[in-house]
Design a protein around this motif. Structure first.
Motif, mmCIF file in Angstrom:
data_model
loop_
_atom_site.group_PDB
_atom_site.id
_atom_site.type_symbol
_atom_site.label_atom_id
_atom_site.label_comp_id
_atom_site.label_asym_id
_atom_site.label_seq_id
_atom_site.Cartn_x
_atom_site.Cartn_y
_atom_site.Cartn_z
ATOM 1 N N MET A 138 0.832 -1.181 0.000
ATOM 2 C CA MET A 138 0.000 0.000 0.000
ATOM 3 C C MET A 138 0.877 1.244 0.000
ATOM 4 S SD MET A 138 -3.236 0.091 2.514
ATOM 5 C CE MET A 138 -4.776 -0.300 1.807
ATOM 6 N N SER A 139 0.552 2.166 -0.867
ATOM 7 C CA SER A 139 1.331 3.392 -0.929
ATOM 8 C C SER A 139 0.803 4.402 0.092
ATOM 9 C CB SER A 139 1.271 3.981 -2.337
ATOM 10 O OG SER A 139 -0.013 4.489 -2.593
ATOM 11 N N VAL A 140 1.596 5.423 0.296
ATOM 12 C CA VAL A 140 1.216 6.475 1.240
ATOM 13 C C VAL A 140 -0.048 7.194 0.761
ATOM 14 C CG1 VAL A 140 1.997 8.638 2.287
ATOM 15 C CG2 VAL A 140 3.615 6.769 1.966
ATOM 16 N N MET A 141 -0.157 7.385 -0.544
ATOM 17 C CA MET A 141 -1.332 8.070 -1.109
ATOM 18 C C MET A 141 -2.610 7.273 -0.853
ATOM 19 S SD MET A 141 -2.021 10.798 -2.514
ATOM 20 C CE MET A 141 -2.959 11.715 -3.666
ATOM 21 N N GLU A 142 -2.543 5.956 -0.955
ATOM 22 C CA GLU A 142 -3.712 5.123 -0.693
ATOM 23 C C GLU A 142 -4.132 5.191 0.771
ATOM 24 O OE1 GLU A 142 -2.220 1.392 -2.053
ATOM 25 O OE2 GLU A 142 -3.103 1.620 -4.044
ATOM 26 N N ILE A 143 -3.151 5.202 1.661
ATOM 27 C CA ILE A 143 -3.454 5.284 3.092
ATOM 28 C C ILE A 143 -4.080 6.631 3.427
ATOM 29 C CG2 ILE A 143 -2.419 5.346 5.400
ATOM 30 C CD1 ILE A 143 -0.342 3.324 4.330
ATOM 31 N N ILE A 144 -3.501 7.703 2.911
ATOM 32 C CA ILE A 144 -4.032 9.051 3.179
ATOM 33 C C ILE A 144 -5.435 9.196 2.608
ATOM 34 C CG2 ILE A 144 -3.740 11.502 2.642
ATOM 35 C CD1 ILE A 144 -0.710 11.038 2.831
ATOM 36 N N SER A 145 -5.640 8.727 1.389
ATOM 37 C CA SER A 145 -6.971 8.853 0.785
ATOM 38 C C SER A 145 -7.991 7.999 1.528
ATOM 39 C CB SER A 145 -6.936 8.492 -0.700
ATOM 40 O OG SER A 145 -6.515 7.152 -0.873
ATOM 41 N N GLY A 146 -7.589 6.837 2.018
ATOM 42 C CA GLY A 146 -8.486 6.006 2.813
ATOM 43 C C GLY A 146 -8.892 6.683 4.105
ATOM 44 N N ILE A 147 -7.937 7.324 4.764
ATOM 45 C CA ILE A 147 -8.233 8.052 6.004
ATOM 46 C C ILE A 147 -9.172 9.214 5.724
ATOM 47 C CG2 ILE A 147 -7.208 9.505 7.800
ATOM 48 C CD1 ILE A 147 -4.755 7.624 7.677
ATOM 49 N N VAL A 148 -8.915 9.951 4.641
ATOM 50 C CA VAL A 148 -9.781 11.083 4.282
ATOM 51 C C VAL A 148 -11.199 10.593 3.971
ATOM 52 C CG1 VAL A 148 -10.175 12.890 2.549
ATOM 53 C CG2 VAL A 148 -7.907 12.559 3.503
ATOM 54 N N VAL A 154 -18.676 16.749 -1.357
ATOM 55 C CA VAL A 154 -17.821 17.046 -2.509
ATOM 56 C C VAL A 154 -16.420 16.470 -2.285
ATOM 57 C CG1 VAL A 154 -16.676 18.923 -3.765
ATOM 58 C CG2 VAL A 154 -19.116 19.068 -3.252
ATOM 59 N N VAL A 155 -15.888 16.637 -1.077
ATOM 60 C CA VAL A 155 -14.577 16.081 -0.758
ATOM 61 C C VAL A 155 -14.591 14.565 -0.934
ATOM 62 C CG1 VAL A 155 -12.952 15.645 1.145
ATOM 63 C CG2 VAL A 155 -13.867 17.940 0.778
ATOM 64 N N PHE A 156 -15.647 13.924 -0.454
ATOM 65 C CA PHE A 156 -15.791 12.480 -0.558
ATOM 66 C C PHE A 156 -15.760 12.027 -2.014
ATOM 67 C CE2 PHE A 156 -18.248 8.493 -0.401
ATOM 68 C CZ PHE A 156 -17.594 7.841 0.635
ATOM 69 N N VAL A 157 -16.547 12.676 -2.857
ATOM 70 C CA VAL A 157 -16.618 12.299 -4.274
ATOM 71 C C VAL A 157 -15.289 12.563 -4.979
ATOM 72 C CG1 VAL A 157 -17.716 12.861 -6.479
ATOM 73 C CG2 VAL A 157 -19.114 12.564 -4.435
ATOM 74 N N VAL A 158 -14.657 13.691 -4.695
ATOM 75 C CA VAL A 158 -13.381 14.022 -5.340
ATOM 76 C C VAL A 158 -12.310 13.001 -4.968
ATOM 77 C CG1 VAL A 158 -11.492 15.720 -5.364
ATOM 78 C CG2 VAL A 158 -13.850 16.473 -5.633
ATOM 79 N N VAL A 159 -12.268 12.612 -3.693
ATOM 80 C CA VAL A 159 -11.263 11.630 -3.276
ATOM 81 C C VAL A 159 -11.540 10.269 -3.919
ATOM 82 C CG1 VAL A 159 -10.309 10.389 -1.285
ATOM 83 C CG2 VAL A 159 -10.708 12.839 -1.142
ATOM 84 N N ILE A 160 -12.809 9.893 -4.035
ATOM 85 C CA ILE A 160 -13.140 8.622 -4.691
ATOM 86 C C ILE A 160 -12.696 8.645 -6.152
ATOM 87 C CG2 ILE A 160 -15.069 7.241 -5.558
ATOM 88 C CD1 ILE A 160 -16.449 7.695 -2.905
ATOM 89 N N LEU A 200 -10.332 10.512 -7.437
ATOM 90 C CA LEU A 200 -8.872 10.535 -7.417
ATOM 91 C C LEU A 200 -8.305 9.134 -7.192
ATOM 92 C CD1 LEU A 200 -6.274 12.306 -7.400
ATOM 93 C CD2 LEU A 200 -6.551 12.406 -4.919
ATOM 94 N N VAL A 201 -8.879 8.400 -6.246
ATOM 95 C CA VAL A 201 -8.417 7.031 -5.979
ATOM 96 C C VAL A 201 -8.658 6.140 -7.187
ATOM 97 C CG1 VAL A 201 -8.893 4.975 -4.577
ATOM 98 C CG2 VAL A 201 -8.620 7.190 -3.476
ATOM 99 N N SER A 202 -9.803 6.311 -7.835
ATOM 100 C CA SER A 202 -10.110 5.507 -9.024
ATOM 101 C C SER A 202 -9.122 5.780 -10.151
ATOM 102 C CB SER A 202 -11.528 5.786 -9.511
ATOM 103 O OG SER A 202 -12.460 5.426 -8.532
ATOM 104 N N VAL A 203 -8.822 7.040 -10.391
ATOM 105 C CA VAL A 203 -7.885 7.409 -11.443
ATOM 106 C C VAL A 203 -6.487 6.887 -11.125
ATOM 107 C CG1 VAL A 203 -6.709 9.376 -12.527
ATOM 108 C CG2 VAL A 203 -9.193 9.405 -12.240
#
Length: 82
Positions: free
Chosen positions: A1-11, A65-71, A73-76
């Motif tokens: 797991m990368s740092v970006m995945e962990i941060i996005s999961g927490i967000v 909006v934050v929730f949708v944007v992060v989803i 971002l994670v998908s991309v």
């Protein structure tokens, strides 16, 4: 797991919990069927409660909006990472 995945999961978790709590804390807009029959729909007890509900509604929208944007971002990122 990368740092970006962990941060996005927490967000995502924080945004989801925040949306649930803010939605539960807001005053309902209507009184249901009994309020419609009895004509109690337009009565608010004070302007302060309306301002508080408006702030909570705005915060809920922002978290949504934050929730949708992060989803998105994670998908991309997951497609790019492959």
């Amino acid at each position: 797991m990368s740092v970006m995945e962990i941060i996005s999961g927490i967000v995502l978790i924080l945004a989801a919990v925040g949306i649930v709590f803010l939605t539960a804390a807001q005053e309902s807009k209507g009184k249901g069927l009994s309020g419609a029959i009895m004509g109690e729909g337009g009565m608010m007890e004070s302007g302060r409660s309306r301002a508080k509900d408006a702030k909570m509604a705005k915060a809920t929208k922002i978290l949504g909006v934050v929730f949708v944007v992060v989803i998105v971002l994670v998908s991309v990122l997951s497609v790019i990472k492959g």
